[in-house]
Enzyme design. Structure first.
Site, PDB file in Angstrom:
ATOM      1  N   ASP A  30       6.971   4.258  15.040  1.00 27.69           N
ATOM      2  CA  ASP A  30       5.989   4.178  13.958  1.00 27.69           C
ATOM      3  C   ASP A  30       4.594   4.429  14.527  1.00 27.69           C
ATOM      4  O   ASP A  30       4.250   3.932  15.614  1.00 27.69           O
ATOM      5  CB  ASP A  30       6.062   2.804  13.284  1.00 27.69           C
ATOM      6  CG  ASP A  30       5.365   2.785  11.934  1.00 27.69           C
ATOM      7  OD1 ASP A  30       6.077   2.648  10.914  1.00 27.69           O
ATOM      8  OD2 ASP A  30       4.134   2.907  11.891  1.00 27.69           O
ATOM      9  N   ILE A  31       3.781   5.157  13.781  1.00 23.48           N
ATOM     10  CA  ILE A  31       2.429   5.504  14.255  1.00 23.48           C
ATOM     11  C   ILE A  31       1.512   4.282  14.257  1.00 23.48           C
ATOM     12  O   ILE A  31       0.498   4.270  14.962  1.00 23.48           O
ATOM     13  CB  ILE A  31       1.861   6.656  13.378  1.00 23.48           C
ATOM     14  CG1 ILE A  31       0.821   7.456  14.126  1.00 23.48           C
ATOM     15  CG2 ILE A  31       1.328   6.122  12.045  1.00 23.48           C
ATOM     16  CD1 ILE A  31       0.453   8.761  13.447  1.00 23.48           C
ATOM     17  N   ASN A  87      11.553  -0.841   2.819  1.00 20.16           N
ATOM     18  CA  ASN A  87      10.628  -1.106   1.718  1.00 20.16           C
ATOM     19  C   ASN A  87      10.942  -0.142   0.575  1.00 20.16           C
ATOM     20  O   ASN A  87      11.186   1.042   0.807  1.00 20.16           O
ATOM     21  CB  ASN A  87       9.177  -0.896   2.171  1.00 20.16           C
ATOM     22  CG  ASN A  87       8.744  -1.951   3.178  1.00 20.16           C
ATOM     23  OD1 ASN A  87       9.114  -3.110   3.066  1.00 20.16           O
ATOM     24  ND2 ASN A  87       7.981  -1.543   4.175  1.00 20.16           N
ATOM     25  N   VAL A  96       5.910   6.050   2.166  1.00 18.69           N
ATOM     26  CA  VAL A  96       6.553   7.346   2.431  1.00 18.69           C
ATOM     27  C   VAL A  96       7.871   7.351   1.663  1.00 18.69           C
ATOM     28  O   VAL A  96       8.756   6.505   1.908  1.00 18.69           O
ATOM     29  CB  VAL A  96       6.799   7.568   3.938  1.00 18.69           C
ATOM     30  CG1 VAL A  96       7.506   8.899   4.162  1.00 18.69           C
ATOM     31  CG2 VAL A  96       5.477   7.526   4.709  1.00 18.69           C
ATOM     32  N   HIS A 100      13.624   5.050   4.987  1.00 20.85           N
ATOM     33  CA  HIS A 100      13.513   4.794   6.429  1.00 20.85           C
ATOM     34  C   HIS A 100      13.741   3.316   6.664  1.00 20.85           C
ATOM     35  O   HIS A 100      13.270   2.470   5.903  1.00 20.85           O
ATOM     36  CB  HIS A 100      12.140   5.222   6.957  1.00 20.85           C
ATOM     37  CG  HIS A 100      10.991   4.754   6.128  1.00 20.85           C
ATOM     38  ND1 HIS A 100      10.619   5.378   4.955  1.00 20.85           N
ATOM     39  CD2 HIS A 100      10.145   3.711   6.280  1.00 20.85           C
ATOM     40  CE1 HIS A 100       9.586   4.748   4.434  1.00 20.85           C
ATOM     41  NE2 HIS A 100       9.281   3.726   5.215  1.00 20.85           N
ATOM     42  N   HIS A 102      12.877   0.359   8.949  1.00 17.11           N
ATOM     43  CA  HIS A 102      11.968  -0.145   9.983  1.00 17.11           C
ATOM     44  C   HIS A 102      12.770  -1.052  10.925  1.00 17.11           C
ATOM     45  O   HIS A 102      13.456  -1.973  10.458  1.00 17.11           O
ATOM     46  CB  HIS A 102      10.871  -1.018   9.369  1.00 17.11           C
ATOM     47  CG  HIS A 102       9.889  -0.312   8.499  1.00 17.11           C
ATOM     48  ND1 HIS A 102       8.646   0.077   8.960  1.00 17.11           N
ATOM     49  CD2 HIS A 102       9.940   0.058   7.203  1.00 17.11           C
ATOM     50  CE1 HIS A 102       7.970   0.645   7.967  1.00 17.11           C
ATOM     51  NE2 HIS A 102       8.733   0.641   6.884  1.00 17.11           N
TER      52      HIS A 102
HETATM   53  P1  5GP Z   1       6.626   2.274   4.347  1.00 10.11           P
HETATM   54  O1  5GP Z   1       5.320   1.613   4.051  1.00 10.11           O
HETATM   55  O2  5GP Z   1       6.856   3.485   3.455  1.00 10.11           O
HETATM   56  O3  5GP Z   1       7.810   1.354   4.352  1.00 10.11           O
HETATM   57  O4  5GP Z   1       6.525   2.767   5.842  1.00 10.11           O
HETATM   58  C1  5GP Z   1       5.975   3.984   6.219  1.00 10.11           C
HETATM   59  C2  5GP Z   1       5.702   3.882   7.700  1.00 10.11           C
HETATM   60  O5  5GP Z   1       5.427   5.168   8.190  1.00 10.11           O
HETATM   61  C3  5GP Z   1       4.480   3.010   8.034  1.00 10.11           C
HETATM   62  O6  5GP Z   1       4.880   1.938   8.879  1.00 10.11           O
HETATM   63  C4  5GP Z   1       3.529   3.982   8.724  1.00 10.11           C
HETATM   64  O7  5GP Z   1       2.836   3.386   9.804  1.00 10.11           O
HETATM   65  C5  5GP Z   1       4.455   5.073   9.186  1.00 10.11           C
HETATM   66  N1  5GP Z   1       3.823   6.375   9.267  1.00 10.11           N
HETATM   67  C6  5GP Z   1       2.965   6.933   8.359  1.00 10.11           C
HETATM   68  N2  5GP Z   1       2.590   8.152   8.749  1.00 10.11           N
HETATM   69  C7  5GP Z   1       3.228   8.384   9.939  1.00 10.11           C
HETATM   70  C8  5GP Z   1       3.233   9.499  10.845  1.00 10.11           C
HETATM   71  O8  5GP Z   1       2.607  10.536  10.636  1.00 10.11           O
HETATM   72  N3  5GP Z   1       3.997   9.364  11.963  1.00 10.11           N
HETATM   73  C9  5GP Z   1       4.718   8.243  12.221  1.00 10.11           C
HETATM   74  N4  5GP Z   1       5.436   8.227  13.352  1.00 10.11           N
HETATM   75  N5  5GP Z   1       4.745   7.179  11.384  1.00 10.11           N
HETATM   76  C10 5GP Z   1       4.001   7.263  10.265  1.00 10.11           C
END
Ligand code: 5GP
Ligand code: ZN
Length: 114
Positions: A30-31, A87, A96, A100, A102
């Site tokens: 994760d970034i 999520n 996103v 995915h 986590h």
């Molecule tokens: P969500 O909030 O949809 O469950 O998680 C999306 C995750 O994607 C977040 O933890 C966010 O930090 C990660 N994320 C967003 N943009 C990028 C990216 O460009 N690269 C990577 N590796 N992770 C990302």
């Protein structure tokens, strides 16, 4: 291809720190990590949310969960404990819209989450 960040990572159009890949699944760091380990396990096929799963997806979801456990094991956090989270939509903070899992660990994690 949908205009999707994770599809672009899968297609190598956007770089990521990839930690695992096979024909069906990719995993990358994760970034914005929320712990010493924060890996996202992602199916290569675009599925927007858990609400979009069908019985045909049971196999890929199982592979994702087993891969999460394997990554935790490789990192030495399986026995101590880790969290695996999907999520889904607004109230859970999904940002996103390509499912995915986590995988977060390497520190004690509070429960319940915020
Ligand atoms: P969500 O909030 O949809 O469950 O998680 C999306 C995750 O994607 C977040 O933890 C966010 O930090 C990660 N994320 C967003 N943009 C990028 C990216 O460009 N690269 C990577 N590796 N992770 C990302
Ligand atoms: Zn996608």
């Amino acid at each position: 291809m949908p205009d999707c960040l994770f599809c672009k990572i899968i297609a190598r159009e956007i770089p990521a720190s990839i930690v695992y890949e096979d024909d069906r699944v990719i995993a990358f760091n994760d970034i914005n990590p929320q712990g010493p380990t924060h890996v996202l396990v992602v199916p290569k096929r675009h599925i927007a949310t858990l609400n979009d799963l069908s019985t045909a997806d049971d196999g890929i979801v199982g592979e994702m969960v087993r891969r999460a456990a394997a990554i935790a094991s490789e990192r030495g956090i399986a026995t101590g404990g880790f969290r695996a989270v999907f999520n889904t939509n607004r109230d859970a903070g999904q940002t996103v819209f390509h499912i995915h899992l986590h995988v977060i660990g390497g520190r004690p994690l509070a429960w319940p989450p915020g």
